[in-house]
Design a protein around this motif. Structure first.
Motif, PDB file in Angstrom:
ATOM      1  N   LYS A 512      44.098   6.602 -38.818  1.00 49.47           N
ATOM      2  CA  LYS A 512      45.650   6.027 -39.149  1.00 49.47           C
ATOM      3  C   LYS A 512      46.546   6.682 -38.156  1.00 49.47           C
ATOM      4  O   LYS A 512      46.381   7.887 -37.740  1.00 49.47           O
ATOM      5  CB  LYS A 512      46.098   6.375 -40.664  1.00 49.47           C
ATOM      6  N   GLY A 513      47.699   5.954 -37.930  1.00 50.19           N
ATOM      7  CA  GLY A 513      48.745   6.636 -37.107  1.00 50.19           C
ATOM      8  C   GLY A 513      48.078   6.759 -35.686  1.00 50.19           C
ATOM      9  O   GLY A 513      47.612   6.059 -35.114  1.00 50.19           O
ATOM     10  N   GLU A 514      48.818   7.755 -35.128  1.00 50.51           N
ATOM     11  CA  GLU A 514      48.484   8.476 -33.762  1.00 50.51           C
ATOM     12  C   GLU A 514      47.048   8.598 -33.750  1.00 50.51           C
ATOM     13  O   GLU A 514      46.492   8.390 -32.583  1.00 50.51           O
ATOM     14  CB  GLU A 514      49.265   9.351 -33.330  1.00 50.51           C
ATOM     15  N   ASN A 515      46.300   8.996 -34.725  1.00 52.69           N
ATOM     16  CA  ASN A 515      44.834   9.124 -34.808  1.00 52.69           C
ATOM     17  C   ASN A 515      44.163   7.974 -34.447  1.00 52.69           C
ATOM     18  O   ASN A 515      43.086   7.921 -33.838  1.00 52.69           O
ATOM     19  CB  ASN A 515      44.300   9.768 -36.041  1.00 52.69           C
ATOM     20  N   GLY A 516      44.707   6.791 -34.857  1.00 50.88           N
ATOM     21  CA  GLY A 516      44.222   5.443 -34.625  1.00 50.88           C
ATOM     22  C   GLY A 516      44.728   4.793 -33.488  1.00 50.88           C
ATOM     23  O   GLY A 516      44.289   3.466 -33.288  1.00 50.88           O
ATOM     24  N   TYR A 517      45.651   5.173 -32.776  1.00 49.43           N
ATOM     25  CA  TYR A 517      46.293   4.340 -31.799  1.00 49.43           C
ATOM     26  C   TYR A 517      45.770   4.715 -30.444  1.00 49.43           C
ATOM     27  O   TYR A 517      45.423   5.625 -29.934  1.00 49.43           O
ATOM     28  CB  TYR A 517      47.856   5.041 -31.384  1.00 49.43           C
ATOM     29  N   ILE A 518      45.257   3.676 -29.786  1.00 43.72           N
ATOM     30  CA  ILE A 518      44.264   3.613 -28.664  1.00 43.72           C
ATOM     31  C   ILE A 518      45.019   3.235 -27.285  1.00 43.72           C
ATOM     32  O   ILE A 518      45.889   2.197 -27.472  1.00 43.72           O
ATOM     33  CB  ILE A 518      43.277   2.626 -28.855  1.00 43.72           C
ATOM     34  N   THR A 519      44.934   3.954 -26.337  1.00 41.77           N
ATOM     35  CA  THR A 519      45.285   3.635 -24.685  1.00 41.77           C
ATOM     36  C   THR A 519      43.920   3.610 -24.193  1.00 41.77           C
ATOM     37  O   THR A 519      43.036   4.276 -24.366  1.00 41.77           O
ATOM     38  CB  THR A 519      46.121   4.609 -24.542  1.00 41.77           C
TER      39      THR A 519
END
Length: 1138
Positions: A512-519
């Motif tokens: 969730k959150g930044e832990n799940g934000y992908i680049t």
């Protein structure tokens, strides 16, 4: 009996029918009158004097006794009458008013120059004076001169004096009382009443028993009957007493004076007279007290025997649930209110009102008045027990290992037996509850659970209170981005424009959150004509693609990275981009602008020159064509080979300016090259050689270079499709630091959240593979410790108690976050060092013992003992007595209490000592507790009876009747039982004049006293107790002073009212003139008479012998010194000097 001693010592005087006495008085008055007349006569001889006819006073006071016989003269202290101014006056007196009953008569008596007024009682049938009817008469007396008009008046106030003519009479004459057998000594049980109408001493009388009586006494003047002995209904239950009254005056006259008799009937009953009386001392115990005492009730019953014994005290109201009991204590008639079971005081916020009643063992049984007792407990300000929070909400990292402490829930205030459980639900399966401490720990891992919130319910078993616990799973970066495809492959036309999107890669991260934000990024060491949008994963071209000059396919890695902390998780995927060749290049000539010369006779079919065009796209497919300049068909251009040859003879050719300008193009079928010109000049003559010059375009070289480059690109190794991320391999197991100890020590009073120990560990891997997580996986029995999951710092989570657990064997487990996860563990022994957190506790809440009061100094009495759960000096106990006392001491080491001073139960019967047990803590403050020791002294017969007061003084009238109480002995013997029972005796009774009651101590007269015979008696009295084996004796003295009673009953009197004597003018000094004689009807000393001259004209000239009454001549100015005695008759004399 001191009141009897204060009676007036006035005797009663009676003078009835003594004419001689009255005549003596009249004689005295006559002599005085003669003296006055003599003076008056001398005055009358003076010329010009006016006769003065008046009484000497306008008012006279005279007295006469009631019941006086006829012709009894009233007595006056001054002479009554008129001075004879003229001796020829014949004065007559007459009562004109004030004597309506005709009791009195006025007479005149002339003596010398004075006419006396004498008032007497009439004779005959006249009534007798009665003071009880009328005690005062005011007579108006008129004086006249016979044969003259002179007259005058005076008043005579005649006071009728009382005679003891009446006797005391009882009213009523019969009395009856009922008294209980237990009536105390000296109690007034009845009063008889008699009256005597006489006044003064004539109305005084005594009460006494007709017969000797030991059990009762009667006060001689008040008639109050008191108890002087112990009653016993088994021996006698009725007493018939006769009380007599004796008139004191009549007794003095020799008459027994008994008037009437009163009877007193005393009925003795064995009755339960007194009801028990409750006395309450309430206590306010603490809620923490064990077996508290809420109140102490003492019961008093003034009855004796069974009637005074208390059978029970009961709770008659206020305790319907029977939560309280009344326990009889060791002390007589003392009861304690205790709880029969644990009382829920929350149901009684204002306390409990118990109604108590006591009953005795008597018959009939008596009950006390009900007594309401208000019970309270000492407790802190009422606080509703509830969970410390209405809802518990906390964050839990999803990578938390099993055994991680989540939260501690508890109710406040928390009872000692609090027990917590988790309500069984699907969510509760992931957690575990310590039922005693209320600590919730994890029971499962959460990394594979797709649930963000866990709802728990904690229940306290006894109170059934419930609270919600919400555990929010805090996302951790434990998931790697996952591409939607294992590889990507795409075919791209080489002719697409720059910026064309050729492919979209997509990855998913379950965090969730930044832990799940992908680049996204392209991971390649080579320069690629591509770029990727880091947020969308769209790959687009950055350069023009050229199939001919670059690799026919591109294989590169796209990396998907999340934004998690502390490290990013990444994943890579292979992307293959194939270039599709497109005919996008026009053929290029290697040489352009060619010029040449051929002869006109150049042979047909001969090759003039060759065109060479290169097409990067298709090297073999270039076609050549002459666009212009060959309209007449002299030349032939091979479309495939580009060979230019002569088709027809040039003989007839006539080019412009002799030059053929051929416009030639090359085509690959789609694209045409830029045209080139070949200028062929025709010359005349025969020449076999051809000479052409062209401009080099270096197309071939460029093509070669391009092909070489492509060859090099194609020659590089390609990344395999089965790409492996070397960073994702978890190669190493986490290791504890070499300094990790096998055991540590910690003080038990270390505060919550205080640091205990920091666990050090390392892991050679990088990233998550090398990140270490810490957990106490076992041995933390009561959750006293917690470990920081990330730092490894062990802290105190709940207070420790060494007395419950003195050491912990903690399993410290470390994990990395790699895949697969690797772990390691070590055991750490934590020794809990003692802190002085426990006060010494006595084995009993209180102590009590009984010892004889003659216990010797140094004797051990009792041992009080306390224990301390601490260790070392913290548990060493020192005993002291806090109460200031010299009678007892204590051994400071073992708590043995011993006698240190002389004991005396009669001075202090019970000692309540406060004893302190204090530890010897060397650090911090010492702790202590206090208990009470009650030492009761057992009586020993060591006190002799003590007289109160130490000696006695009694004053008694000599005429008191036999049986009168002279004194009442009283002793105090503080000993108990037989040692306190006293018996009295007299060492001397003066020939039976006194006796003492051996039980009550009453001293009575047994014979009449006589002041004239003995005025003082010194009685020696003894008091002896019944103690065993030795009885003790005390001696005292009773000094009895006999008070004289005035027995001088009669007044001296002269036989004549007046006497006349003669003396010669020249009589010698000392010569006898006259003998006077008076009489007194008293006997003994009271009948002795003494003579004196009181007043008159002969004062200083005559003297009288005070013993014989002989009047004699005395020198002028001499004065006879006479001593006056009470109740003696003084005369006024008038003398005529010849």
């Amino acid at each position: 009996m001191d009141s009897l001693a204060e009676w007036k010592n006035d005797g009663m005087a009676v003078n009835m029918g003594h004419w001689a006495g009255m005549r003596t008085v009249l004689l005295c008055l006559a002599l005085l009158l003669l003296q006055l007349l003599s003076c008056c006569c001398q005055g009358l001889q003076e010329p010009g004097a006016v006769p003065h006819f008046l009484f000497t006073h306008s008012l006279y006071n005279a007295t006469v006794y009631e019941n006086s016989a006829a012709r009894t003269y009233a007595n006056s202290k001054i002479k009554m009458g008129i001075t004879l101014v003229h001796r020829s006056w014949d004065i007559k007196y007459r009562i004109t008013s004030g004597d309506e009953e005709g009791f009195f008569k006025a007479e005149e008596y002339v003596l010398g120059d004075f006419c006396f007024l004498r008032v007497r009682t009439k004779g005959g049938n006249s009534a007798i004076l009665n003071r009880e009817i009328q005690d005062n008469y005011v007579l108006t007396v008129k004086a006249t001169v016979k044969g003259d008009i002179l007259e005058t008046w005076t008043k005579v106030n005649v006071q009728v004096l009382d005679m003891n003519d009446l006797r005391p009479l009882f009213s009523p004459t019969t009395y009856s009382v009922t008294i209980p057998e237990s009536t105390p000594l000296r109690t007034s049980i009845a009063q008889v009443t008699a009256t005597d109408a006489d006044i003064g001493s004539n109305g005084e009388f005594y009460y006494f028993f007709k017969e000797k009586m030991e059990l009762f006494t009667v006060h001689p003047t008040s008639g109050v009957i008191s108890l002087s002995g112990r009653l016993n209904t088994d021996e006698q239950n009725r007493y018939d007493l006769e009380i007599l009254a004796v008139d004191r005056g009549m007794k003095l006259y020799g008459n027994n004076g008994v008037s009437s008799t009163a009877k007193l009937f005393i009925h003795v009953e064995r009755i339960n007279e007194h009801a028990p009386v409750l006395n309450v001392v309430t206590h306010i115990p603490s809620l923490m007290d064990k077996d508290p005492i809420y109140a102490v009730i003492t019961v008093e019953d003034l009855d004796e025997g069974l009637n005074g014994e208390i059978e029970s005290v009961t709770i008659v109201a206020g305790d319907p649930s029977e939560q309280f009991t009344l326990d009889r204590s060791a002390v007589s008639n003392e009861f304690q209110i205790k709880a029969s079971e644990a009382v829920d005081w929350d149901h009684f916020p204002y306390g409990v009102n118990l109604t108590l009643q006591a009953k005795d063992r008597g018959f009939p049984q008596k009950f006390s008045a009900v007594r309401v007792v208000h019970l309270l407990v000492k407790r802190p300000q009422p606080v509703e027990a509830k969970f410390e929070k209405e809802v518990y909400e906390m964050m839990l990292n999803e990578i938390s290992p099993v055994g991680t402490i989540v939260e501690a829930v508890k109710i406040s205030p928390e009872p000692d037996d609090a027990e917590y459980i988790l309500s069984p639900t699907a969510d509760s399966a992931y957690f575990k509850m310590n039922t005693l401490t209320g600590v919730i720990t994890t029971a499962r891992e959460f990394t594979m659970v797709n649930q963000d919130v866990f709802e728990l319910e904690v229940v306290e078993v006894d109170s059934e209170m419930r609270v919600k616990v919400r555990v929010i799973i805090e996302d951790a970066n434990d998931n790697t981005p996952m591409f939607s495809q294992p590889t990507y492959e795409v075919f791209v036309n080489e002719s697409i424009p720059i910026g064309t999107n050729i492919l979209t890669v997509s990855a998913v991260d379950d965090d969730k959150g930044e832990n799940g934000y992908i680049t996204y990024t392209i991971a390649s060491l080579q320069t690629l004509p591509f770029k990727i949008n880091q947020f969308t994963g769209v790959i687009s071209t950055t350069k023009e693609l050229d199939f001919e000059s670059s690799s026919e396919s591109y294989v590169f890695v796209v990396r998907a990275s999340d934004w998690g902390a502390p490290y990013r998780r990444e994943n890579e995927v292979n992307v293959t981009v194939h270039l599709e060749n497109v005919n996008d290049n026009q053929p290029l000539f290697e040489k352009i602008a060619c010029q040449g010369v051929i002869s006109r006779d150049f042979p047909t079919g001969e090759v003039i020159t060759t065109m060479s065009a290169i097409d990067v796209d298709e090297l073999e497919l270039v076609k050549y064509k002459i666009l212009s300049g060959n309209e007449r068909g002299f030349f032939d251009l091979n479309p495939d080979s580009g060979v230019l040859s002569l088709r027809r003879s040039l003989v007839t050719a006539s080019p412009k300016n002799g030059v053929f300008s051929l416009k030639i193009t090359a085509t690959d079928g789609e694209n045409f090259s830029d045209p080139m010109f070949v200028n062929v000049s025709i010359v005349h003559g025969k020449t076999t050689s051809k000479s052409f010059n062209c401009k080099e375009t270096r197309v071939a070289q460029k093509l070669a270079e391009k092909l070489l480059k492509k060859a090099k690109v194609n020659s590089k190794p390609k990344v395999e499709e089965g790409f492996i991320d070397l960073f994702s391999v978890n190669r190493q197991t986490p290791q504890f630091d070499k300094s990790f100890p096998s055991h540590i020590s910690v003080r038990e009073d270390l505060g919550v959240s205080a640091s205990v120990f920091s666990v050090k560990a390392y892991d050679g891997d990088a990233g998550f593979n090398g990140q270490i997580m810490y957990v106490i996986s076992d041995g933390n029995r009561d959750n006293c410790f917690n470990i920081n999951m990330e730092s490894g710092l062990i802290t105190v989570f709940l207070p420790m108690d060494r007395e419950k657990i003195d050491r912990y064997l903690l399993n410290i487990t470390i994990y990395d976050l790699g895949q697969p996860q690797k772990s390691n563990w070590r055991l750490l022994t934590v020794y809990v060092e003692d802190a002085n957190d426990n006060a010494p506790q006595f084995l009993q809440e209180s102590y009590k013992t009984v010892i004889p009061e003659n216990t010797a100094i140094g004797t051990e009495v009792i041992q009080v003992e306390a224990t301390d759960k601490d260790l070392g000096p913290n548990a060493e106990i020192y005993y002291t007595v806090l109460t200031s006392t010299t009678q007892f001491g204590i051994n400071s080491t073992n708590g043995i209490v011993y006698v240190a001073g002389q004991l005396d139960r009669e001075f202090i019967s019970t000692f309540r000592l406060k004893i302190e047990a204090r530890d010897k803590a060397e650090k911090g403050s010492q702790k202590f507790s206090v208990t009470t020791l009650r030492i009761s002294l057992e009586d020993v017969n060591d006190c002799p009876p003590a007289f109160v007061p130490s000696y006695y003084n009694a004053r008694v009238l000599e005429d008191l009747p036999v049986g009168t109480v002279v004194a009442w002995l009283e002793t105090q013997d503080p000993d108990l039982g037989l040692g306190g029972q006293v018996r009295y005796s007299l060492a001397n009774d003066y020939n039976g004049k006194f006796e003492v009651d051996k039980a009550s101590g009453v001293i009575r007269l047994t014979k009449e006293l006589d002041y004239e015979k003995q005025q003082f008696y010194n009685l020696t009295v003894r008091a002896k107790d019944k103690g065993r084996p030795v009885s003790l004796l005390s001696v005292s003295f009773v000094e009895v002073e006999v008070v004289d009673v005035n027995e001088n009953l009669y007044t001296p009197y002269f036989s004549d009212f007046a006497l006349t004597g003669f003396v010669k003018e020249n009589a010698r000094i000392g010569s006898s003139v006259l003998q006077v004689t008076a009489r007194d009807d008293d006997t003994g000393r009271d009948g002795d008479i003494q003579y004196t001259i009181r007043d008159g004209s002969g004062l200083g000239r005559f003297s009288i012998d005070e013993e014989t009454g002989l009047l004699s001549r005395r020198g002028p100015g001499a004065m006879s010194e006479a001593t006056r005695r009470p109740n003696t008759m003084s005369l006024t004399w008038a003398f005529t000097v010849l």
